[in-house]
Design a protein around this motif. Structure first.
Motif, PDB file in Angstrom:
ATOM      1  N   PHE A 152     -22.070  33.247 -22.245  1.00  0.00           N
ATOM      2  CA  PHE A 152     -21.672  34.426 -21.179  1.00  0.00           C
ATOM      3  C   PHE A 152     -21.222  32.891 -20.043  1.00  0.00           C
ATOM      4  N   HIS A 153     -20.307  32.689 -19.684  1.00  0.00           N
ATOM      5  CA  HIS A 153     -19.108  31.629 -19.115  1.00  0.00           C
ATOM      6  C   HIS A 153     -19.398  32.379 -17.419  1.00  0.00           C
ATOM      7  N   CYS A 154     -19.236  32.515 -16.475  1.00  0.00           N
ATOM      8  CA  CYS A 154     -19.478  33.221 -14.761  1.00  0.00           C
ATOM      9  C   CYS A 154     -17.720  32.477 -14.364  1.00  0.00           C
ATOM     10  N   LYS A 155     -17.738  33.351 -15.074  1.00  0.00           N
ATOM     11  CA  LYS A 155     -16.236  32.962 -14.016  1.00  0.00           C
ATOM     12  C   LYS A 155     -15.934  32.499 -12.882  1.00  0.00           C
ATOM     13  N   HIS A 156     -16.715  32.204 -12.157  1.00  0.00           N
ATOM     14  CA  HIS A 156     -17.152  31.929 -10.595  1.00  0.00           C
ATOM     15  C   HIS A 156     -17.059  30.514 -10.820  1.00  0.00           C
ATOM     16  N   CYS A 157     -18.017  29.890 -12.315  1.00  0.00           N
ATOM     17  CA  CYS A 157     -18.045  28.302 -11.367  1.00  0.00           C
ATOM     18  C   CYS A 157     -18.448  28.106 -13.278  1.00  0.00           C
ATOM     19  N   PRO A 158     -18.383  26.979 -13.285  1.00  0.00           N
ATOM     20  CA  PRO A 158     -18.983  26.424 -14.167  1.00  0.00           C
ATOM     21  C   PRO A 158     -19.744  26.538 -15.629  1.00  0.00           C
ATOM     22  N   LYS A 159     -21.006  27.308 -14.522  1.00  0.00           N
ATOM     23  CA  LYS A 159     -22.475  27.723 -15.594  1.00  0.00           C
ATOM     24  C   LYS A 159     -22.058  29.021 -16.474  1.00  0.00           C
ATOM     25  N   GLU A 160     -22.649  28.890 -17.827  1.00  0.00           N
ATOM     26  CA  GLU A 160     -22.824  29.688 -18.756  1.00  0.00           C
ATOM     27  C   GLU A 160     -24.265  29.639 -19.086  1.00  0.00           C
ATOM     28  N   TYR A 161     -24.124  31.040 -19.493  1.00  0.00           N
ATOM     29  CA  TYR A 161     -25.736  31.376 -20.174  1.00  0.00           C
ATOM     30  C   TYR A 161     -25.578  32.268 -21.465  1.00  0.00           C
ATOM     31  N   THR A 162     -27.121  32.396 -21.966  1.00  0.00           N
ATOM     32  CA  THR A 162     -27.214  32.637 -23.072  1.00  0.00           C
ATOM     33  C   THR A 162     -27.735  34.010 -22.890  1.00  0.00           C
ATOM     34  N   SER A 163     -27.705  34.957 -22.042  1.00  0.00           N
ATOM     35  CA  SER A 163     -28.160  36.330 -21.946  1.00  0.00           C
ATOM     36  C   SER A 163     -27.494  36.759 -20.870  1.00  0.00           C
ATOM     37  N   LEU A 164     -26.821  38.286 -21.052  1.00  0.00           N
ATOM     38  CA  LEU A 164     -25.801  38.906 -20.216  1.00  0.00           C
ATOM     39  C   LEU A 164     -26.764  38.723 -19.178  1.00  0.00           C
ATOM     40  N   GLY A 165     -28.046  39.332 -18.776  1.00  0.00           N
ATOM     41  CA  GLY A 165     -29.047  39.541 -17.631  1.00  0.00           C
ATOM     42  C   GLY A 165     -29.041  37.964 -16.811  1.00  0.00           C
ATOM     43  N   ALA A 166     -28.981  37.283 -18.066  1.00  0.00           N
ATOM     44  CA  ALA A 166     -28.714  35.487 -16.386  1.00  0.00           C
ATOM     45  C   ALA A 166     -27.380  35.576 -15.770  1.00  0.00           C
ATOM     46  N   LEU A 167     -27.244  35.705 -17.028  1.00  0.00           N
ATOM     47  CA  LEU A 167     -25.359  35.729 -16.187  1.00  0.00           C
ATOM     48  C   LEU A 167     -25.335  36.770 -14.785  1.00  0.00           C
ATOM     49  N   LYS A 168     -26.041  37.778 -15.247  1.00  0.00           N
ATOM     50  CA  LYS A 168     -25.965  38.807 -14.417  1.00  0.00           C
ATOM     51  C   LYS A 168     -26.131  38.255 -12.680  1.00  0.00           C
ATOM     52  N   MET A 169     -26.613  37.852 -13.297  1.00  0.00           N
ATOM     53  CA  MET A 169     -27.877  37.374 -11.717  1.00  0.00           C
ATOM     54  C   MET A 169     -27.459  36.284 -11.472  1.00  0.00           C
ATOM     55  N   HIS A 170     -27.126  35.976 -12.248  1.00  0.00           N
ATOM     56  CA  HIS A 170     -26.361  34.557 -11.747  1.00  0.00           C
ATOM     57  C   HIS A 170     -25.161  34.733 -10.666  1.00  0.00           C
ATOM     58  N   ILE A 171     -24.241  36.092 -11.429  1.00  0.00           N
ATOM     59  CA  ILE A 171     -23.313  36.210 -10.738  1.00  0.00           C
ATOM     60  C   ILE A 171     -23.194  37.248  -8.949  1.00  0.00           C
ATOM     61  N   ARG A 172     -24.685  37.156  -8.640  1.00  0.00           N
ATOM     62  CA  ARG A 172     -24.884  38.018  -7.481  1.00  0.00           C
ATOM     63  C   ARG A 172     -25.062  37.234  -6.382  1.00  0.00           C
ATOM     64  N   SER A 173     -25.212  35.822  -6.960  1.00  0.00           N
ATOM     65  CA  SER A 173     -25.332  34.800  -6.215  1.00  0.00           C
ATOM     66  C   SER A 173     -23.490  34.068  -5.401  1.00  0.00           C
ATOM     67  N   HIS A 174     -22.593  34.508  -6.567  1.00  0.00           N
ATOM     68  CA  HIS A 174     -21.736  34.588  -5.939  1.00  0.00           C
ATOM     69  C   HIS A 174     -21.473  35.877  -5.625  1.00  0.00           C
ATOM     70  N   THR A 175     -21.899  36.688  -5.904  1.00  0.00           N
ATOM     71  CA  THR A 175     -20.888  37.959  -5.200  1.00  0.00           C
ATOM     72  C   THR A 175     -21.340  38.973  -3.580  1.00  0.00           C
ATOM     73  N   LEU A 176     -22.795  38.451  -3.771  1.00  0.00           N
ATOM     74  CA  LEU A 176     -23.817  38.643  -2.372  1.00  0.00           C
ATOM     75  C   LEU A 176     -24.048  39.766  -1.716  1.00  0.00           C
ATOM     76  N   PRO A 177     -24.437  40.866  -2.629  1.00  0.00           N
ATOM     77  CA  PRO A 177     -23.846  42.229  -2.638  1.00  0.00           C
ATOM     78  C   PRO A 177     -25.246  42.326  -1.412  1.00  0.00           C
ATOM     79  N   CYS A 178     -26.576  42.355  -0.842  1.00  0.00           N
ATOM     80  CA  CYS A 178     -27.488  42.356   0.136  1.00  0.00           C
ATOM     81  C   CYS A 178     -26.791  42.147   0.948  1.00  0.00           C
ATOM     82  N   VAL A 179     -26.413  43.277   2.182  1.00  0.00           N
ATOM     83  CA  VAL A 179     -25.880  42.506   3.503  1.00  0.00           C
ATOM     84  C   VAL A 179     -26.535  42.868   4.652  1.00  0.00           C
TER      85      VAL A 179
END
Length: 262
Positions: A152-179
DNA sequence: CTGGGGAGGGGGCCC
DNA sequence: GGGGCCCCCTCCCCA
């Protein structure tokens, strides 16, 4: 830009064993005998986002079972390796995702099944299979082993993960949903936001038991507790000098440790 | 230069 | 699977 995107950890050769480190940090190792154990608050700060309760501090009841600090083996890189102490024999504290409440590692028993990625052995195929899955998130897999695994590749950076959950968790570091509603600063996770909100409210729920200081962040309290310890957690391999923080050890090494071993 | 506090991030575990 | 929480770690800043 978040700082952690700039520099990754210096020393990450050893997979952290949180159960073990928790034991060392808060129960035994780094608190000298002259100091009683710090009273880390229990998990009662979860409501900081909506309210800011006065957090009572309940001293942990576990007794001191200190490892003599002076006998600690020097560790040139990072934390003192207390895992080599008699309290953690080889293989006993299996890095099985930190679930050390499980029965002793099969290493202590008759091992039959050997991991194809490391030297571990297990007495059951299921245990081996479970263990080997832990390797599948490691980038340094054998090519033939990882080729069949989904990536599962992150579309924001070169990182990739073996589970969708891990990728989703990582993507939060890009989307920053907690304001933060106060200053608008955004964070990847709610608890990060809660910690940030404390900078606005001045709430410091983590108090040092040895002095009057209090902290908004548990990690900072932990670092502060090191200042009360005569033998710090991080030791220079050249001069055996100890430091309360890894960063201080890094600075020490970067500045050129010329002190002879005393 | 060193030590320490403040703030924040990532990965992992548990529920 | 997701959320909460934990630990480790880092950088910045200041005394």
């Amino acid at each position: 830009m978040p700082r952690s995107f700039l520099v990754k950890k210096y020393f990450s050769s050893k997979k952290p064993c949180y159960r073990e480190s928790l034991l060392l940090d808060s129960q035994t190792a780094f608190v000298p005998e002259s100091f009683p154990r710090a009273a880390l608050p229990t998990q009662n700060h979860s409501s900081a986002l909506t309210c800011y309760p006065a957090v009572p501090f309940t001293p942990l009841p576990a007794p001191l079972s200190p490892i003599a600090p002076a006998s600690l083996p020097p560790s040139p890189l990072g934390p003192l390796d207390l895992s080599s102490s008699p309290f953690s024999s080889s293989g006993e504290e299996d890095e099985d995702n930190g679930r050390s409440s499980d029965p002793p590692s099969p290493d202590a028993l008759q091992a039959v099944y050997h991991c194809m990625y490391c030297a571990k052995s297990y007495t059951s195929l299921s245990a081996l299979s479970h263990h080997q899955t832990s390797h599948l998130c490691v980038p340094s897999l054998p090519a033939e082993a990882s080729a069949s695994r989904p990536a599962f590749h992150c579309k924001h950076c070169p990182k990739e993960y073996t589970s969708l959950g891990a990728l989703k968790m990582h993507i939060r570091s890009h989307t920053l949903p907690c304001v933060c509603t106060t200053c608008g600063k955004a964070f990847s996770r709610p608890w990060l936001l809660r910690g940030h909100i404390r900078t606005h409210t001045g709430e410091r729920p983590f108090a040092c038991q040895h002095c009057t200081r209090a902290f908004a962040d548990r990690s900072n309290l932990r670092a502060h507790l090191q200042t009360h310890s005569e033998v710090k957690k991080y030791q220079c391999g050249s001069c055996s000098r100890t430091f309360s923080r890894m960063s201080l050890l890094h600075k020490h090494n970067a500045s050129g440790c010329s002190s002879p071993t005393s």
